[in-house]
Motif scaffolding. Structure first.
Motif, PDB file in Angstrom:
ATOM      1  N   ARG A 157      12.760  41.996  59.013  1.00 20.25           N
ATOM      2  CA  ARG A 157      13.247  42.782  60.160  1.00 20.25           C
ATOM      3  C   ARG A 157      14.101  44.026  59.794  1.00 20.25           C
ATOM      4  O   ARG A 157      14.857  43.667  58.732  1.00 20.25           O
ATOM      5  CB  ARG A 157      13.688  42.036  61.404  1.00 20.25           C
ATOM      6  CG  ARG A 157      12.648  41.403  62.090  1.00 20.25           C
ATOM      7  CD  ARG A 157      13.382  40.260  63.123  1.00 20.25           C
ATOM      8  NE  ARG A 157      14.121  41.231  63.942  1.00 20.25           N
ATOM      9  CZ  ARG A 157      14.910  40.672  65.088  1.00 20.25           C
ATOM     10  NH1 ARG A 157      14.808  39.434  65.383  1.00 20.25           N
ATOM     11  NH2 ARG A 157      15.621  41.463  65.674  1.00 20.25           N
ATOM     12  N   ALA A 158      14.149  45.038  60.366  1.00 21.17           N
ATOM     13  CA  ALA A 158      15.014  46.046  60.130  1.00 21.17           C
ATOM     14  C   ALA A 158      16.242  45.643  60.394  1.00 21.17           C
ATOM     15  O   ALA A 158      16.719  44.957  61.588  1.00 21.17           O
ATOM     16  CB  ALA A 158      14.744  47.739  60.660  1.00 21.17           C
ATOM     17  N   PRO A 159      17.404  45.949  59.776  1.00 23.34           N
ATOM     18  CA  PRO A 159      18.810  45.486  59.989  1.00 23.34           C
ATOM     19  C   PRO A 159      19.236  46.167  61.531  1.00 23.34           C
ATOM     20  O   PRO A 159      18.753  47.342  62.004  1.00 23.34           O
ATOM     21  CB  PRO A 159      19.725  46.098  58.876  1.00 23.34           C
ATOM     22  CG  PRO A 159      18.892  46.452  57.938  1.00 23.34           C
ATOM     23  CD  PRO A 159      17.556  46.880  58.474  1.00 23.34           C
ATOM     24  N   VAL A 166      18.643  36.337  58.505  1.00 29.76           N
ATOM     25  CA  VAL A 166      19.340  36.806  57.326  1.00 29.76           C
ATOM     26  C   VAL A 166      18.565  37.785  56.761  1.00 29.76           C
ATOM     27  O   VAL A 166      17.444  37.553  56.334  1.00 29.76           O
ATOM     28  CB  VAL A 166      19.761  35.762  56.409  1.00 29.76           C
ATOM     29  CG1 VAL A 166      20.422  36.575  55.063  1.00 29.76           C
ATOM     30  CG2 VAL A 166      20.754  34.942  56.958  1.00 29.76           C
ATOM     31  N   THR A 167      18.732  39.056  56.924  1.00 28.76           N
ATOM     32  CA  THR A 167      17.869  40.101  56.390  1.00 28.76           C
ATOM     33  C   THR A 167      17.851  40.255  54.690  1.00 28.76           C
ATOM     34  O   THR A 167      18.814  40.285  54.066  1.00 28.76           O
ATOM     35  CB  THR A 167      18.370  41.532  56.926  1.00 28.76           C
ATOM     36  OG1 THR A 167      19.696  41.897  56.484  1.00 28.76           O
ATOM     37  CG2 THR A 167      18.139  41.228  58.514  1.00 28.76           C
ATOM     38  N   ALA A 168      16.576  40.386  54.428  1.00 25.35           N
ATOM     39  CA  ALA A 168      16.445  40.694  52.980  1.00 25.35           C
ATOM     40  C   ALA A 168      16.952  41.828  52.380  1.00 25.35           C
ATOM     41  O   ALA A 168      17.381  41.920  51.385  1.00 25.35           O
ATOM     42  CB  ALA A 168      14.907  40.648  52.566  1.00 25.35           C
ATOM     43  N   ASP A 169      16.967  43.156  53.574  1.00 25.31           N
ATOM     44  CA  ASP A 169      17.713  44.326  53.224  1.00 25.31           C
ATOM     45  C   ASP A 169      19.059  43.925  52.654  1.00 25.31           C
ATOM     46  O   ASP A 169      19.603  44.466  51.671  1.00 25.31           O
ATOM     47  CB  ASP A 169      17.481  45.046  54.109  1.00 25.31           C
ATOM     48  CG  ASP A 169      18.294  46.500  53.899  1.00 25.31           C
ATOM     49  OD1 ASP A 169      17.553  47.158  53.413  1.00 25.31           O
ATOM     50  OD2 ASP A 169      19.447  46.776  54.690  1.00 25.31           O
ATOM     51  N   PRO A 187      27.331  44.179  58.952  1.00 24.37           N
ATOM     52  CA  PRO A 187      26.335  43.108  59.104  1.00 24.37           C
ATOM     53  C   PRO A 187      24.902  43.369  59.701  1.00 24.37           C
ATOM     54  O   PRO A 187      25.206  44.236  60.861  1.00 24.37           O
ATOM     55  CB  PRO A 187      26.702  41.717  59.702  1.00 24.37           C
ATOM     56  CG  PRO A 187      28.297  41.819  59.854  1.00 24.37           C
ATOM     57  CD  PRO A 187      28.628  43.359  59.498  1.00 24.37           C
ATOM     58  N   GLY A 188      23.773  43.100  59.300  1.00 22.55           N
ATOM     59  CA  GLY A 188      22.475  43.459  59.681  1.00 22.55           C
ATOM     60  C   GLY A 188      22.024  42.608  60.935  1.00 22.55           C
ATOM     61  O   GLY A 188      20.778  42.992  61.532  1.00 22.55           O
ATOM     62  N   SER A 189      22.664  41.478  61.554  1.00 18.44           N
ATOM     63  CA  SER A 189      22.206  40.825  62.530  1.00 18.44           C
ATOM     64  C   SER A 189      23.505  39.904  63.027  1.00 18.44           C
ATOM     65  O   SER A 189      24.509  39.685  62.223  1.00 18.44           O
ATOM     66  CB  SER A 189      21.157  39.671  62.098  1.00 18.44           C
ATOM     67  OG  SER A 189      21.478  38.703  61.154  1.00 18.44           O
ATOM     68  N   ARG A 190      23.315  39.283  64.085  1.00 14.82           N
ATOM     69  CA  ARG A 190      24.486  38.415  64.648  1.00 14.82           C
ATOM     70  C   ARG A 190      24.545  37.267  63.802  1.00 14.82           C
ATOM     71  O   ARG A 190      25.729  36.773  63.452  1.00 14.82           O
ATOM     72  CB  ARG A 190      24.110  37.940  65.756  1.00 14.82           C
ATOM     73  CG  ARG A 190      24.359  38.917  67.219  1.00 14.82           C
ATOM     74  CD  ARG A 190      24.191  38.332  68.574  1.00 14.82           C
ATOM     75  NE  ARG A 190      22.939  38.290  68.752  1.00 14.82           N
ATOM     76  CZ  ARG A 190      22.442  37.688  69.954  1.00 14.82           C
ATOM     77  NH1 ARG A 190      23.163  37.481  70.709  1.00 14.82           N
ATOM     78  NH2 ARG A 190      21.112  37.430  69.992  1.00 14.82           N
TER      79      ARG A 190
END
Length: 892
Positions: free
Chosen positions: A46-48, A90-93, A110-113
């Motif tokens: 998913r996109a951050p 946890v985003t791969a980006d 950070p790209g997600s909570r």
């Protein structure tokens, strides 16, 4: 970015772990992080969705090396968390950017909570700095010992400083003892190290203590760093920010302890340098330069400024700078010690490939074996210890690159010092070789040390084992007479099984803390503290409704060893689980206890008995709040070892009980006596115990129990004692404790009680139970003392016959002794030509009969039967000797 030739540290792989040395290598640009392909598959594509940057990382100025280390720590945490919790986003980006850039800023925001929670909870910068400190400090524990040993040689120090004996009572510091033993091994064989009382006797006395404290501090920090590097973040259970701050505080505390130890190490190193210059450097100008190059002025002030009112990152950087100072001091000390040794013509210099021999001569014989002319005396050079010789060769080869040592001067020594500073840096590949060499030297000399057993444990020889086996036979017989079945459980249990069952004694549980195993899907385990909780676990796990069992096995307690108190010891347990008539199993368990102690024939004893509900009622009557019942019981339980005034002080000062309530408790716990008499006193009209609901129930149950014990002729061994508390949390009814009344001071020898809720703590299904545990080690101590007082010979074996061959004919011995073994007769054989050797062995072993066969007996076709007790012997036909021996043994 690290160089393209840097080694790769793979993160996120199954079974992999991030080490402090890997963090340091990444920090130094010697390695770069790489994500395991399997870990990539667990990351979200998913996109951050940018989140707020945690407060701890805002406006944080990091240099490139610190940022690389922190990025590696955070990347590892993100991968671990994604593997531990499949739902974690946890985003791969972010992960890929961190690995490629090696810059902590690549993870922000950070790209997600979930990523934000990992960033906040993992404290990546603090953990990274702690890992770097750990990596740099760990090798210095060995280096410091080696340098101290080298200085001791150069200064001709006092070897008595390293005579630190280990104590079996838990009152010696393990690391201090280990340091002393290691340095002692390094200087072993030295002709330079002086005896006690030498001029430098005080200069090395602190080495075992200070270096030991340094080892302890390094080990403590390493254990915590190892966890923080490799434990996944548990999402959604705690406030992530608070979790991260807690980790930072824990690491600061441990790093601060290390810093204090480093400070002491620096002072001690400087003191040794000054001693070396005074004793071993003859050139005054050179000595002034050498001591003028070092100073610890401002070191303490610098450390204090960092530790007071500083954030975690500043503190850890300050500790790291202090560690670098220690590295400098140790390098300079090693250089000065090397210089002192090289400049001393009376010391034989070790050479690579040449075996050192003590007291070797300085002279080289001329051709034909003649000595050089003009030498009036053959002076022998002093030799270094085997370990220090090897260390000196390693250091000398490194600083001189294998070439000979030129003329000694300040510039050369200064060059050595700077070269050794680089050697003591983990970036230098030769440091590992040096550390391994020191370790190898110490461990290769282990054969010179007498082995020892751990504190709080014992070995048992043949005669002691004979007593123990006899006791176990009696105990097993009593248990089986009552219809109990045997049970065995693992020596270790899941830690969660044991915790929360022993009250304040839970701190004595031995943990098997292999954290790496836990990270790979293992389990946190602990050695069993007793046999009761494993029994309850077994009943719950197998859905058993009723069971009468016994178990004889070892248990383990992390206690301070003392006389009669061990860390490993046997317990003999008898328990009855299930629903029965009121007091039915309680009576049988107490009766079993009296039978055990009677049949073991240890002498006079008494069984103190009380009831947990009666005790709780007493505390309620005295005014103790219900929430303090258990902790007050724990204090009352100490009355067999302490006076009431000591217990009262604990109740008032530590547990918040008022003086009036404590005095009321003191008046009631004095109540003890014959069970029926005390029971009558407590049940009389107007008694506060009868007005208390719990106490009234307890007194009714005790009435039934005492009546049954009276009919079983066991009541006279019982003492009703209101001071008996039994501190374990799981007791719910009758409690008892057997005490030996003889001359041997061993304290309690058995204890137990009713525990109706313990099984239910595991399964939710309540299965009431009652049991007793015999403290067999203390019973053994009594039995051994009694055997010694009776001066009776203790037989270690049960051998009935010794087959004595007067010669070396093994085939004859095999034939005769096998016939005895086949007939069920306990026999040994011995081959020797001397009759007296056979008789002496039989008498020493307490063997009653001998079968002697020599050449004369062989020719006649007989054997000679010898009754050692009667001192009589007679010839018996060879074909009849087994039958004849069987008859005589059965009649004896």
């Amino acid at each position: 970015m690290a160089s393209s030739s840097a080694a790769a540290v793979t993160l996120g792989g199954k079974g992999g772990a991030l080490s402090p040395s890997a963090v340091y290598a990444i920090s130094s640009g010697l390695a770069s992080p790489a994500i395991d392909p399997s870990a990539i598959q667990r990351l979200s594509t998913r996109a951050p969705s940018p989140q707020e940057t945690p407060v701890s990382l805002r406006e944080l100025a990091l240099d490139q090396s610190d940022s690389r280390a922190a990025a590696a720590v955070l990347l590892n945490k993100l991968l671990l968390t994604a593997a531990d919790s499949p739902s974690a986003l946890v985003t791969a980006d972010r992960a890929t950017r961190l690995a490629q850039s090696q810059d902590l800023a690549a993870a922000l925001p950070p790209g997600s909570r979930d990523e934000a929670a990992v960033v906040a909870a993992s404290a990546p910068v603090t953990v990274a700095l702690a890992a770097v400190i750990d990596c740099c400090a760990a090798p210095l524990t060995r280096v410091a010992d080696a340098v101290a040993a080298l200085s001791c040689e150069a200064a001709r120090g006092d070897a008595a400083a390293f005579e630190v004996p280990a104590s079996g009572d838990g009152l010696s510091a393990k690391d201090e003892v280990d340091v002393a033993a290691d340095i002692k091994m390094l200087v072993s064989g030295s002709k330079l190290v002086g005896s006690a009382g030498g001029a430098s006797s005080s200069s090395f006395a602190k080495v075992p203590t200070v270096n030991g404290i340094f080892r302890e501090a390094v080990r403590s920090l390493h254990a915590r760093v190892r966890i923080e590097l490799n434990a996944p973040v548990k999402l959604g259970k705690r406030d992530a920010g608070q979790t991260g701050e807690g980790k930072e505080e824990a690491l600061v505390v441990l790093a601060t302890q290390l810093a204090r130890a480093v400070q002491a190490m620096c002072k001690l190193s400087v003191a040794r340098i000054q001693l070396l210059v005074e004793n071993s450097i003859g050139d005054a100008e050179l000595g002034d330069k050498l001591t003028g190059s070092i100073s610890i002025d401002g070191l303490k002030g610098m450390l204090d400024r960092v530790l007071i009112d500083s954030d975690a990152v500043s503190v850890l950087k300050g500790v790291y700078n202090n560690l670098l100072k220690l590295r400098d001091f140790l390098a300079w000390e090693a250089a000065v010690a090397m210089a002192a040794i090289e400049a001393d013509s009376s010391i034989e210099k070790p050479q690579a490939g040449v075996e050192k021999e003590a007291d070797s001569s300085t002279e080289k014989p001329q051709a034909g074996g003649e000595k050089a002319k003009g030498d009036k005396k053959n002076k022998k050079k002093k030799t270094l210890g085997k370990g220090t010789s090897a260390v000196l060769m390693l250091l000398r080869d490194h600083v001189n690159d294998g070439s000979d040592v030129p003329c000694m001067n300040y510039d050369l020594i200064s060059k050595w010092g700077m070269t050794l500073v680089l050697l003591f840096d983990p970036k230098c590949p030769k440091l590992e070789s040096l550390v391994e060499k020191v370790k190898e030297i110490v461990e290769s000399n282990e054969v010179r040390r007498l082995p020892k057993i751990p504190k709080g444990t014992r070995d048992f020889g043949d005669k002691q084992m004979a007593i123990r086996e006899r006791a176990f036979s009696i105990i097993t017989g009593v248990f089986k007479m009552h219809g109990a079945t045997a049970l065995d459980t693992p020596v270790f249990e899941l830690r969660e099984t044991l915790m929360g069952k022993y009250g304040e004694d839970s701190k004595l549980i031995y943990d098997l803390a292999d954290q790496i195993d836990v990270m790979q899907g293992g389990e946190l385990c602990s050695l069993r503290y007793d046999l009761t909780v494993p029994f309850a676990r077994y009943v719950a796990m197998n859905n058993i409704s009723a069971l009468k069992r016994y178990q004889i096995a070892k248990v383990y307690r992390r206690d301070n060893p003392s006389k009669g108190r061990y860390r490993e010891f046997y317990q003999c347990d008898f328990d009855i689980a299930g629903v029965y008539e009121l007091m039915e199993p309680d009576f049988e368990v107490v009766k079993v206890l009296t039978e055990l102690l009677d049949q073991l024939d240890i002498g006079k004893y008494e069984i103190k008995l009380n009831h947990r509900k009666l005790l709780d009622g007493m505390l309620e009557i005295c005014g103790v709040p219900a929430e303090k019942f258990r902790t007050v019981c724990s204090s009352i339980d100490k009355l067999d070892k302490q006076t009431f005034e000591q217990v009262k002080k604990e109740l008032v000062d530590e547990k918040g009980i008022s003086n009036e309530v404590a005095d009321a408790i003191g008046n009631l716990v004095k109540t003890r006596g014959h069970p029926l008499e005390v029971l009558e006193e407590l049940r009389k009209d107007g008694s506060k115990f009868m007005e208390n609901e719990g106490s009234a129930v307890a007194l009714k149950e005790l009435d039934i129990l005492f009546q049954a014990l009276e009919k079983a002729n066991a009541i006279d061994k019982i003492v009703f004692d209101l001071s008996l508390a039994r501190g374990l949390d799981y007791y719910t009814g009758v409690i008892y404790e057997a005490v030996f009344k003889g001359t041997a001071q061993v304290g309690s020898i058995a204890a137990g009680g009713r525990y109706d809720n313990l099984v239910g703590m595991f399964s939710g299904k309540q299965v009431p139970a009652v049991g007793v545990s015999l403290g067999i080690e203390r019973v053994f101590a009594i039995m051994e003392q009694q055997e010694n007082e009776r001066n009776e010979k203790i037989r270690a074996t049960e051998t009935e016959v010794l087959v004595s061959i007067l010669g070396k004919d093994l085939t004859l011995a095999a034939e005769l002794v096998s016939e005895l073994w086949n007939a069920g007769i306990k026999a040994e054989f011995k081959l020797t030509t001397r009759v007296q050797n056979h008789i002496k062995y039989a008498l020493q072993s307490g063997i009653p009969w001998m079968v002697l066969v020599g050449s004369a007996e062989n020719e006649k076709g007989v054997v000679k039967l010898k009754d050692l007790k009667a001192s009589q012997d007679e010839d018996v036909p060879r074909k009849d000797f087994v039958q004849e021996l069987s008859r005589r043994l059965s009649n004896s």
